[in-house]
Design a protein around this motif. Sequence first.
Motif, PDB file in Angstrom:
ATOM      1  N   ALA A  64       3.139 -12.612   8.061  1.00 31.29           N
ATOM      2  CA  ALA A  64       1.731 -13.209   8.012  1.00 31.29           C
ATOM      3  C   ALA A  64       0.481 -12.359   7.828  1.00 31.29           C
ATOM      4  N   LEU A  65       0.497 -11.179   8.300  1.00 34.83           N
ATOM      5  CA  LEU A  65      -0.458 -10.248   8.148  1.00 34.83           C
ATOM      6  C   LEU A  65      -0.718 -10.123   6.742  1.00 34.83           C
ATOM      7  N   GLU A  66       0.583  -9.665   6.124  1.00 37.34           N
ATOM      8  CA  GLU A  66       0.302  -9.285   4.538  1.00 37.34           C
ATOM      9  C   GLU A  66       0.006 -10.357   3.744  1.00 37.34           C
ATOM     10  N   GLU A  67      -0.071 -11.624   4.189  1.00 40.07           N
ATOM     11  CA  GLU A  67      -0.470 -12.724   3.296  1.00 40.07           C
ATOM     12  C   GLU A  67      -1.916 -13.180   3.699  1.00 40.07           C
ATOM     13  N   ALA A  68      -2.510 -12.666   5.054  1.00 38.45           N
ATOM     14  CA  ALA A  68      -3.682 -13.144   5.292  1.00 38.45           C
ATOM     15  C   ALA A  68      -4.889 -11.746   5.239  1.00 38.45           C
ATOM     16  N   PHE A  69      -4.022 -10.796   5.531  1.00 38.00           N
ATOM     17  CA  PHE A  69      -5.049  -9.604   5.448  1.00 38.00           C
ATOM     18  C   PHE A  69      -4.154  -8.246   4.932  1.00 38.00           C
ATOM     19  N   PRO A  70      -3.977  -8.410   3.635  1.00 35.43           N
ATOM     20  CA  PRO A  70      -3.359  -7.490   3.003  1.00 35.43           C
ATOM     21  C   PRO A  70      -3.552  -5.763   3.388  1.00 35.43           C
ATOM     22  N   HIS A  71      -5.143  -5.824   3.466  1.00 40.54           N
ATOM     23  CA  HIS A  71      -5.299  -4.202   3.825  1.00 40.54           C
ATOM     24  C   HIS A  71      -5.002  -3.958   5.287  1.00 40.54           C
ATOM     25  N   SER A  72      -4.506  -4.887   5.971  1.00 39.55           N
ATOM     26  CA  SER A  72      -4.258  -4.620   7.593  1.00 39.55           C
ATOM     27  C   SER A  72      -2.548  -3.740   7.475  1.00 39.55           C
ATOM     28  N   GLN A  73      -1.898  -4.003   6.290  1.00 40.25           N
ATOM     29  CA  GLN A  73      -0.559  -3.572   6.299  1.00 40.25           C
ATOM     30  C   GLN A  73      -0.464  -2.579   5.170  1.00 40.25           C
ATOM     31  N   PRO A  74      -1.019  -1.369   4.989  1.00 38.27           N
ATOM     32  CA  PRO A  74      -1.041  -0.495   3.820  1.00 38.27           C
ATOM     33  C   PRO A  74       0.439   0.057   3.761  1.00 38.27           C
ATOM     34  N   ASN A  75       0.798  -0.069   2.596  1.00 40.23           N
ATOM     35  CA  ASN A  75       2.120   0.895   2.447  1.00 40.23           C
ATOM     36  C   ASN A  75       2.033   2.118   1.503  1.00 40.23           C
ATOM     37  N   LEU A 103      -7.542   3.227  -8.349  1.00 45.41           N
ATOM     38  CA  LEU A 103      -6.585   2.784  -7.770  1.00 45.41           C
ATOM     39  C   LEU A 103      -6.595   1.080  -7.362  1.00 45.41           C
ATOM     40  N   ALA A 104      -7.646   0.576  -7.046  1.00 42.76           N
ATOM     41  CA  ALA A 104      -8.174  -0.882  -6.904  1.00 42.76           C
ATOM     42  C   ALA A 104      -7.737  -1.543  -8.261  1.00 42.76           C
ATOM     43  N   GLY A 105      -8.191  -1.073  -9.378  1.00 48.02           N
ATOM     44  CA  GLY A 105      -7.736  -1.513 -10.719  1.00 48.02           C
ATOM     45  C   GLY A 105      -6.337  -1.383 -11.473  1.00 48.02           C
ATOM     46  N   GLU A 106      -5.503  -1.067 -10.688  1.00 44.63           N
ATOM     47  CA  GLU A 106      -4.207  -1.063 -11.158  1.00 44.63           C
ATOM     48  C   GLU A 106      -3.490  -2.463 -10.583  1.00 44.63           C
ATOM     49  N   PRO A 107      -2.696  -2.945 -11.563  1.00 45.79           N
ATOM     50  CA  PRO A 107      -2.049  -4.222 -11.231  1.00 45.79           C
ATOM     51  C   PRO A 107      -0.964  -3.928 -10.110  1.00 45.79           C
ATOM     52  N   GLY A 108      -0.691  -5.163  -9.251  1.00 42.81           N
ATOM     53  CA  GLY A 108      -0.014  -4.971  -8.267  1.00 42.81           C
ATOM     54  C   GLY A 108      -0.163  -4.001  -6.958  1.00 42.81           C
ATOM     55  N   ILE A 109      -1.636  -3.478  -6.938  1.00 39.99           N
ATOM     56  CA  ILE A 109      -2.279  -3.000  -5.894  1.00 39.99           C
ATOM     57  C   ILE A 109      -3.296  -3.820  -5.327  1.00 39.99           C
ATOM     58  N   GLY A 139       4.740  -7.185  -3.967  1.00 36.17           N
ATOM     59  CA  GLY A 139       5.880  -7.737  -4.614  1.00 36.17           C
ATOM     60  C   GLY A 139       7.358  -7.328  -3.724  1.00 36.17           C
ATOM     61  N   ASP A 140       8.506  -7.845  -4.346  1.00 37.07           N
ATOM     62  CA  ASP A 140       9.501  -7.123  -3.722  1.00 37.07           C
ATOM     63  C   ASP A 140       9.659  -5.628  -3.684  1.00 37.07           C
ATOM     64  N   GLU A 141      10.974  -5.151  -2.951  1.00 44.98           N
ATOM     65  CA  GLU A 141      11.418  -3.761  -3.163  1.00 44.98           C
ATOM     66  C   GLU A 141      11.355  -3.423  -4.588  1.00 44.98           C
ATOM     67  N   THR A 142      11.996  -4.058  -5.282  1.00 49.51           N
ATOM     68  CA  THR A 142      12.272  -3.315  -6.859  1.00 49.51           C
ATOM     69  C   THR A 142      10.756  -3.173  -7.448  1.00 49.51           C
ATOM     70  N   THR A 143       9.928  -4.427  -7.142  1.00 50.38           N
ATOM     71  CA  THR A 143       8.562  -4.317  -8.001  1.00 50.38           C
ATOM     72  C   THR A 143       8.023  -3.296  -7.615  1.00 50.38           C
ATOM     73  N   MET A 144       7.745  -3.237  -6.028  1.00 50.31           N
ATOM     74  CA  MET A 144       7.092  -1.896  -5.544  1.00 50.31           C
ATOM     75  C   MET A 144       7.412  -0.622  -6.085  1.00 50.31           C
ATOM     76  N   GLY A 168       3.252   7.149   2.519  1.00 45.31           N
ATOM     77  CA  GLY A 168       3.169   5.730   3.004  1.00 45.31           C
ATOM     78  C   GLY A 168       4.712   5.300   2.738  1.00 45.31           C
ATOM     79  N   PRO A 169       5.002   3.964   3.281  1.00 46.84           N
ATOM     80  CA  PRO A 169       6.321   3.608   3.598  1.00 46.84           C
ATOM     81  C   PRO A 169       6.875   3.236   2.164  1.00 46.84           C
ATOM     82  N   VAL A 170       6.080   3.018   1.219  1.00 50.51           N
ATOM     83  CA  VAL A 170       6.903   2.681  -0.148  1.00 50.51           C
ATOM     84  C   VAL A 170       7.343   4.026  -0.775  1.00 50.51           C
ATOM     85  N   ALA A 171       6.394   5.050  -0.557  1.00 50.80           N
ATOM     86  CA  ALA A 171       6.801   6.468  -1.323  1.00 50.80           C
ATOM     87  C   ALA A 171       7.936   6.934  -0.267  1.00 50.80           C
ATOM     88  N   VAL A 172       8.183   6.761   0.790  1.00 50.02           N
ATOM     89  CA  VAL A 172       9.156   7.122   1.502  1.00 50.02           C
ATOM     90  C   VAL A 172      10.489   6.477   1.268  1.00 50.02           C
TER      91      VAL A 172
END
Length: 797
Positions: A64-75, A103-109, A139-144, A168-172
């Motif tokens: 729910a936080l990812e959808e409403a507040f993407p910045h609240s769950q940085p990965n 970074l803000a201009g990158e697709p998927g970010i 996105g999903d894990e593959t997309t990330m 961050g979690p995605v890099a880990v």
Amino acid sequence: MTEVNDPSRVGGWTRLVTARPRLALLAGLVLTVLAVLAGSGVADRMGSGGWEDPDAESTYATRALEEAFPHSQPNLLLLVDAGGASVDDPAVAAEAARLTERLAGEPGITGVGSYWQTRSPALRAEDGHEALIAARITGDETTMNETLERIAPTFRGEQGVVEVGIGGPVAVRHEMQTIIQEDLLRAELIALPVTLVLLVMVFGSAVAALLPLGIGIVAILGTNAVLRGLTEITDVSVFAMNLTTALGLGLAIDYALFIVRRFREELSSGADPRTAVGTTLRTAGRTVLFSALTVAVSLAAMLLFPQYFLRSFAYAGIAVVLLAAAAALILLPAALVLLGHRVDAYDLRRLFRRRRAARPKREEGAAWGRAATVVMRRAPFFALGTTAVLILLGLPFLGVKFGTADDRQLPATAESHAVQQHIRDGFPGSPGGGLEVLAEGPATQAQYAAYKERVAALPEVVRVDGPLVEGDTAYFTVLPEGEAVDDPAQDLVGDLRALEAPFDTKVTGAAAVLVDSKDAIAEQLPAAAVFIVVVTLLLVFLLTGSVLIPVQAVVLNALSLTAMFGAVVWVFQDGHLSGLLGFTTPGNIETTLPVLMFCVAFGLSMDYGVFLLSRVKEEYDRSGDHERAVRHGLQRTGGLITAAAVILAVVMVAIGTSRVTNTKMLGLGIALAVLMDAMIVRSLLVPSVMRLTGRATWWAPGPLRRFHTRFGLSEGESAPAQAGSATTAATAATTATTGGGAEDGQGEHADTRTDAGTDAGTDAGTDAGTGTDAGTGTGTGEGARAGAARDAVRSRG
């Protein structure tokens, strides 16, 4: 020739395998090639998470936080290092602003924010030389993973006047996935040649040694194809690849050892290859099938848990066990029919025999027989002493602390680990380590403020930030005392969930995920334990026909795992030997690991238990002498089980060389459990306990005896007695009865009867009656003789 070797008794399955062996091997080759094609790229489609409960409150709140507040769950975190300068230096700030904009201009970010935008003290290092840019990859894990691979090279390293590290979690997760694939390849390169050398030492023949490896490779490739198919419909953890390799090689070698040695024995007793294969499948083949079922049952219990990390190991484990058994019962017999006596070709041990003086031939397994005699003679001492030692070794597990997998699973040299460690050590409040409270429903600012005051008053709270509001949804960030998943943080999760509020609240964050994961495991653990115990009791009863032996098997198997669990806590939680083994301890054990290790190790222990019990049961049915049966079973299987355990331990240690701590823990822990089971439990505890329980070991009430007679399984199953064998049966009964209490004499007579005409170095699949009948010409009525002898001894007792 005995009836067990009678070609007329060849069953449909045996006839299918032996009649067209080339066709069977060709079909296996075609299917293996298809499996290679189907399973290619499977690791790239796997995930590296799966520790959380998908139906938990924390999982819902996170989504729910990812959808409403993407910045609240940085990965994604970019650690910006200003070197000797301050992060507030104008040149550093300008470069950081450019990085943030790029970074803000990158697709998927999405949800990009930085210290230079918010001036939040949580995003600035205490020494003022480092600060953070946070973002979320969608996105999903593959997309990330694909997005990270695309942007990382352009942001990593020197960027103007600053140096940037990526965490961050995605890099880990991405780095963990990459390292696991690299380590798995290295483990295979270590395990395969070492295993081949050990197999040559066991078999002597290079040809025979290659057969188990071939079976293992087929099982591994087939399982990769199964996992590739499963990734299309569900999440599968990349960690399951390690279990595929370990069990694929380990169990294939176990099963092939059992079958090949029985086949060689039949050849040495004069059978032709087809007849030898038929006898092998009816005896050792049944035990292999039974063993595979017991291992699969233990692994299937992980399907009851909601975490896809555990379920992935069930998928991989069940597939590789069944494929290893299928290959051992289809492809291996077909190869043995074609090889015949050439299975002994290229005996490399002859090179060493030439340099030795001729020595009298000794009966193989005699040392195991003597050891069993010593153990049973002092049964109370060995039973109590071994039990006490195993319990003592398991005591460190009483201090276990559970946690979640994080970057400390990775080696210290991994970039994402280094970045996260910098954040833990140098930033206030460990950004990303707090708790988030999701508030849903209409509320006023006054209600939010009142709730915030009540949260701040809780004893474990350091700071409360927020709320950030979007429509009827808001969230607060709560910073607990200590580390993100320490006891105060876990206690705070319960306090927050119990706190009354004028709106619906859901708590998430690392500590909340851990609490929910522990609750999910605790909820399903009784069902999983009951499943394993009940099915294991049933299977062992079908093998032995005894009520007590299944109970002994479950209890002693569980006891054999105490050393593994004690060592896991002492080494991987408390950090002993961390320098030698090369890992960073997080101070806890990942919650799902003990469940995984128990299911795998328990299944492997049952694998060895079935090998031993099948031989003991066969001898007891033949002679009716309990102590002789235990001694004979250990003599015939002790060397085989030990060899199999050492080879499997080599494979698991190779897996344990991984740079990922969880994989290292899994490999080394199960290697220890396997060796303890084979060398301590099977050699000391099992024979001493069976000696103490005596002939009561084989007791079962009448209805269960009749059930076993109808549905039971036995490796040493003989042909039904023929009509004219009543006299022979009566003679056998009389011989058994007159044996009286002369245990030594009876054992001597039984040894002579068993070993006459057979090779002394037989394995656990040896049929005890075969040699006598072949030597005396009385090849009929073996089933009646065995039954009469057993009944006579039981009635005497």
